[in-house]
Design a protein around this motif. Structure first.
Motif, mmCIF file in Angstrom:
data_model
loop_
_atom_site.group_PDB
_atom_site.id
_atom_site.type_symbol
_atom_site.label_atom_id
_atom_site.label_comp_id
_atom_site.label_asym_id
_atom_site.label_seq_id
_atom_site.Cartn_x
_atom_site.Cartn_y
_atom_site.Cartn_z
ATOM 1 N N TYR A 86 3.455 6.602 -42.880
ATOM 2 C CA TYR A 86 3.785 5.760 -41.719
ATOM 3 C C TYR A 86 5.233 5.975 -41.274
ATOM 4 N N TYR A 87 6.179 5.957 -42.230
ATOM 5 C CA TYR A 87 7.597 5.940 -41.877
ATOM 6 C C TYR A 87 8.180 7.305 -41.523
ATOM 7 N N PHE A 88 7.798 8.368 -42.223
ATOM 8 C CA PHE A 88 8.480 9.647 -42.058
ATOM 9 C C PHE A 88 8.383 10.232 -40.640
ATOM 10 N N PRO A 89 7.247 10.139 -39.940
ATOM 11 C CA PRO A 89 7.237 10.657 -38.561
ATOM 12 C C PRO A 89 8.293 9.974 -37.680
ATOM 13 N N MET A 90 8.477 8.670 -37.871
ATOM 14 C CA MET A 90 9.482 7.956 -37.093
ATOM 15 C C MET A 90 10.892 8.366 -37.523
ATOM 16 N N PHE A 91 11.128 8.465 -38.842
ATOM 17 C CA PHE A 91 12.441 8.907 -39.334
ATOM 18 C C PHE A 91 12.794 10.278 -38.755
ATOM 19 N N GLU A 92 11.840 11.206 -38.834
ATOM 20 C CA GLU A 92 12.091 12.576 -38.380
ATOM 21 C C GLU A 92 12.378 12.626 -36.881
ATOM 22 N N GLU A 93 11.667 11.801 -36.130
ATOM 23 C CA GLU A 93 11.886 11.725 -34.678
ATOM 24 C C GLU A 93 13.312 11.274 -34.371
ATOM 25 N N LYS A 94 13.773 10.223 -35.067
ATOM 26 C CA LYS A 94 15.120 9.704 -34.829
ATOM 27 C C LYS A 94 16.190 10.682 -35.314
ATOM 28 N N LEU A 95 15.986 11.285 -36.474
ATOM 29 C CA LEU A 95 16.960 12.248 -37.003
ATOM 30 C C LEU A 95 17.098 13.445 -36.068
ATOM 31 N N GLU A 96 15.976 13.893 -35.516
ATOM 32 C CA GLU A 96 16.015 15.017 -34.583
ATOM 33 C C GLU A 96 16.766 14.632 -33.304
ATOM 34 N N THR A 97 16.538 13.407 -32.838
ATOM 35 C CA THR A 97 17.230 12.925 -31.631
ATOM 36 C C THR A 97 18.748 12.962 -31.826
ATOM 37 N N TYR A 98 19.199 12.638 -33.030
ATOM 38 C CA TYR A 98 20.635 12.606 -33.338
ATOM 39 C C TYR A 98 21.141 13.925 -33.923
ATOM 40 N N HIS A 99 20.291 14.954 -33.891
ATOM 41 C CA HIS A 99 20.652 16.288 -34.387
ATOM 42 C C HIS A 99 21.129 16.233 -35.843
ATOM 43 N N LEU A 100 20.352 15.554 -36.650
ATOM 44 C CA LEU A 100 20.670 15.404 -38.070
ATOM 45 C C LEU A 100 19.595 16.083 -38.924
ATOM 46 N N PRO A 101 19.949 16.517 -40.143
ATOM 47 C CA PRO A 101 18.963 17.156 -41.021
ATOM 48 C C PRO A 101 17.822 16.201 -41.378
ATOM 49 N N LYS A 102 16.598 16.715 -41.317
ATOM 50 C CA LYS A 102 15.441 15.863 -41.576
ATOM 51 C C LYS A 102 15.355 15.395 -43.030
ATOM 52 N N GLU A 103 16.013 16.132 -43.944
ATOM 53 C CA GLU A 103 15.969 15.715 -45.357
ATOM 54 C C GLU A 103 16.614 14.358 -45.604
ATOM 55 N N LEU A 104 17.417 13.896 -44.657
ATOM 56 C CA LEU A 104 18.054 12.593 -44.823
ATOM 57 C C LEU A 104 17.026 11.464 -44.901
#
Length: 362
Positions: A131-149
């Protein structure tokens, strides 16, 4: 007569034991008396499941009636791994990594095996991550941050959106109230936006960007996220010749010493859980991309909403963990997250005045 003699003999032995006990030195007696009153050490938030783990180790399952242990070989979790194999797998993850801080050492090895011993619980985290990781990855990508965070959220809260630390940090990303307010997470008697997975993830992304601009090193960014940037900057100032996490390791707070090992370990476990036979529970039935936000035109009780939409109360609480009360008032800031397939029904119920008829009062 024989019975009487046996009883007399038993009483003599008992009397002897009582006298022997009474004659023990005072210091020894005192230590025995105080043993039960010894303070119980509280567990760190990241080890709240260790007690259950100890029970499994020290109190294994009872034997079957036949005297043989019940064995399910297919379900045995592999809780250890050879050095070279772990080194190779971590190197493989690091080659694909955007932050390049995944490395092997004995501290990492111990941390990996610690997580593996909680394998069945990792299975539940895997389900929640769906449930959570697709949303995390979407936000991290928006902020140009590594997805591993995204794995930091597991280290911080085990993906529990309403967990509170003993220091008062709250939510999936464990924001303290002061830091939360800096990143525009509102807190009042109705809601705590540190519990809102979406808003707190956006705040975490902005905070990660801020820390990276200060530290310029992902290891130190994660250390600063745990201990606070002020603490890490003071340590760097005292040891100017040391520029990375591992050279500063011995000078860091105890919890921070373990922070990056945990981060690397959870990276490993979440990518190699199948190789360790960690059970993958049935995928979480809610999907973030299958939910949406609706504004509220009438104050509404989550319990009445549950019956009106035929959505379980637990699901509504899971989707809206920021609310500290059951009754949500009208206001610009008040939105509800619902399954998309229920949004049209919600609007229909609202037009019918369903919630108004319920006479909801604070």
């Amino acid at each position: 007569m024989t019975t009487i003699r046996n009883i007399m003999f038993f009483l003599l032995i008992l009397k002897s034991l009582i006298i022997q006990s009474a004659s023990k030195p005072l210091v020894e007696q005192k230590s025995v008396m105080n043993y039960k009153n010894a303070p119980i050490k509280k567990f760190d938030l990241n080890h709240i499941y260790i007690e259950n783990l100890w029970k499994k180790i020290f109190f294994p399952k009872k034997k079957s009636l036949s005297g043989r242990k019940i064995s399910h070989k297919k379900n045995i979790i592999i809780t250890n791994i050879e050095t070279e194999e772990l080194r190779s797998r971590i190197n493989n993850l690091n080659q694909k990594s955007q932050i390049k801080i995944l490395k092997y050492n004995t501290i990492i090895h111990a941390s990996v095996e610690s997580y593996l011993r909680m394998g069945k619980y990792i299975g539940k985290i895997l389900s929640l991550s769906d449930y959570y990781f697709p949303m995390f990855e979407e936000k991290l990508e928006t902020y140009h941050l590594p997805k591993e965070l995204k794995y930091i959220a597991i280290v911080e809260s085990n993906l529990n959106s309403t967990i509170t630390s003993k220091a008062g940090a709250q939510g999936i990303w464990q924001f303290m109230s002061e830091t939360g307010k800096i990143y525009h997470l509102d807190i009042n008697h109705i809601y705590d936006e540190r519990n809102d997975p979406v808003k707190s993830t956006e705040a975490a992304c902005r905070y990660f960007k801020h820390l990276y601009n200060k530290m310029g090193n992902w290891e130190l960014v994660l250390a600063a996220y745990n201990a606070g940037p002020g603490t890490i900057e003071k340590i760097i100032q005292r040891h100017k010749e040391k520029k990375d996490f591992w050279s500063l390791w011995e000078f860091l707070p105890k919890e921070t010493k373990n922070y990056i090992p945990k981060f690397i370990a959870i990276n490993y476990v979440m990518n190699y859980y199948k190789e360790h036979n960690i059970p993958s529970y049935s995928r979480f039935h809610l999907k973030y991309k299958e939910t949406g936000l609706v504004s509220i035109k009438e104050k509404v009780s989550l319990r009445s909403l549950s019956s009106a939409l035929n959505v379980s109360y637990q699901d509504l609480k899971f989707l809206n963990p920021q609310y500290l009360v059951d009754i949500i008032p009208i206001g610009e800031k008040f939105f509800l997250r619902l399954p998309r397939i229920k949004i049209s029904l919600f609007k229909e119920r609202e037009r019918e005045g369903f919630f108004q008829k319920r006479k909801i009062n604070f």
